[in-house]
Design an enzyme around this catalytic site. Structure first.
Site, PDB file in Angstrom:
ATOM      1  N   HIS A  20     -79.993  80.465 -81.387  1.00  0.00           N
ATOM      2  CA  HIS A  20     -78.964  80.531 -80.359  1.00  0.00           C
ATOM      3  C   HIS A  20     -77.636  80.971 -80.971  1.00  0.00           C
ATOM      4  O   HIS A  20     -77.215  80.441 -81.991  1.00  0.00           O
ATOM      5  CB  HIS A  20     -78.825  79.166 -79.684  1.00  0.00           C
ATOM      6  CG  HIS A  20     -77.883  79.162 -78.535  1.00  0.00           C
ATOM      7  ND1 HIS A  20     -77.063  78.101 -78.265  1.00  0.00           N
ATOM      8  CD2 HIS A  20     -77.606  80.091 -77.578  1.00  0.00           C
ATOM      9  CE1 HIS A  20     -76.336  78.369 -77.193  1.00  0.00           C
ATOM     10  NE2 HIS A  20     -76.644  79.574 -76.764  1.00  0.00           N
ATOM     11  N   ASP A  28     -75.159 103.615 -82.894  1.00  0.00           N
ATOM     12  CA  ASP A  28     -75.430 105.049 -82.939  1.00  0.00           C
ATOM     13  C   ASP A  28     -75.496 105.529 -84.386  1.00  0.00           C
ATOM     14  O   ASP A  28     -75.367 104.748 -85.329  1.00  0.00           O
ATOM     15  CB  ASP A  28     -74.394 105.817 -82.117  1.00  0.00           C
ATOM     16  CG  ASP A  28     -72.963 105.593 -82.584  1.00  0.00           C
ATOM     17  OD1 ASP A  28     -72.741 105.336 -83.783  1.00  0.00           O
ATOM     18  OD2 ASP A  28     -72.053 105.698 -81.742  1.00  0.00           O
ATOM     19  N   HIS A  99     -63.010  99.279 -80.670  1.00  0.00           N
ATOM     20  CA  HIS A  99     -64.064  99.763 -81.564  1.00  0.00           C
ATOM     21  C   HIS A  99     -63.859  99.214 -82.976  1.00  0.00           C
ATOM     22  O   HIS A  99     -64.825  98.845 -83.652  1.00  0.00           O
ATOM     23  CB  HIS A  99     -64.084 101.297 -81.561  1.00  0.00           C
ATOM     24  CG  HIS A  99     -65.204 101.884 -82.346  1.00  0.00           C
ATOM     25  ND1 HIS A  99     -66.522 101.645 -82.059  1.00  0.00           N
ATOM     26  CD2 HIS A  99     -65.197 102.716 -83.424  1.00  0.00           C
ATOM     27  CE1 HIS A  99     -67.285 102.295 -82.919  1.00  0.00           C
ATOM     28  NE2 HIS A  99     -66.505 102.951 -83.762  1.00  0.00           N
ATOM     29  N   TYR A 121     -69.443 105.908 -79.112  1.00  0.00           N
ATOM     30  CA  TYR A 121     -69.315 104.489 -78.757  1.00  0.00           C
ATOM     31  C   TYR A 121     -70.590 103.888 -78.177  1.00  0.00           C
ATOM     32  O   TYR A 121     -70.537 102.956 -77.380  1.00  0.00           O
ATOM     33  CB  TYR A 121     -68.122 104.271 -77.824  1.00  0.00           C
ATOM     34  CG  TYR A 121     -66.846 104.788 -78.427  1.00  0.00           C
ATOM     35  CD1 TYR A 121     -66.216 104.106 -79.459  1.00  0.00           C
ATOM     36  CD2 TYR A 121     -66.294 105.994 -77.998  1.00  0.00           C
ATOM     37  CE1 TYR A 121     -65.058 104.602 -80.046  1.00  0.00           C
ATOM     38  CE2 TYR A 121     -65.133 106.496 -78.579  1.00  0.00           C
ATOM     39  CZ  TYR A 121     -64.527 105.793 -79.596  1.00  0.00           C
ATOM     40  OH  TYR A 121     -63.387 106.282 -80.173  1.00  0.00           O
ATOM     41  N   SER A 122     -71.728 104.408 -78.593  1.00  0.00           N
ATOM     42  CA  SER A 122     -73.017 103.860 -78.160  1.00  0.00           C
ATOM     43  C   SER A 122     -73.430 102.746 -79.115  1.00  0.00           C
ATOM     44  O   SER A 122     -74.378 102.876 -79.897  1.00  0.00           O
ATOM     45  CB  SER A 122     -74.072 104.968 -78.106  1.00  0.00           C
ATOM     46  OG  SER A 122     -73.746 105.901 -77.113  1.00  0.00           O
TER      47      SER A 122
END
Length: 132
Positions: A20, A28, A99, A121-122
């Protein structure tokens, strides 16, 4: 030999060991991986496997309670964001950070999974929930 679920042995091991609030990043091609953090490199070529393909498999197998995304995805990759949001259940908390903050957060994840995704930004950090 497993015939379903996560077949990549490194990713399956990480998934099996999650507790947990443990976190894993799916990223990317260009996302840097901090020293000392496990890197699971699934990239075969540009675009393969895609961010969404890897995310789908992960979400099928792991209970997620919270995700972290780069704020920049809203402006720079809204298509990717829209698809991603349709895959998350309504009870998953979504947190947007810069980011740069996301990259710093990767120092604490159990692993960074590198995809072949070549759109900006993937990247997502997924926090494990608990099935009680």
């Amino acid at each position: 030999m497993k015939k379903e679920g996560i077949l990549n042995s490194e990713l399956a091991k990480i998934a099996d060991d999650l507790g947990h609030t443990d976190q894993v990043c799916i990223g990317d091609l260009g996302l840097p991986v901090p020293s000392g953090v496990k890197k699971i490199d699934l990239a075969l070529t540009r675009g393969k496997p895609s961010f969404q393909e890897v995310l789908d498999i992960y979400l099928e197998n792991i209970l997620v309670e919270k995700v972290y995304l780069a704020e920049e995805i809203k402006e720079n990759n809204p298509e990717q964001l829209a698809i991603l949001l349709t895959k998350l259940s309504a009870d998953v908390e979504i947190v947007f950070v810069s980011h740069e903050t996301l990259k710093l957060m990767n120092h604490e994840v159990k692993a960074v999974v590198r995809t072949g995704e070549n759109t900006p930004y993937s990247n997502i950090i997924l926090q494990s929930g608990v099935a009680l």
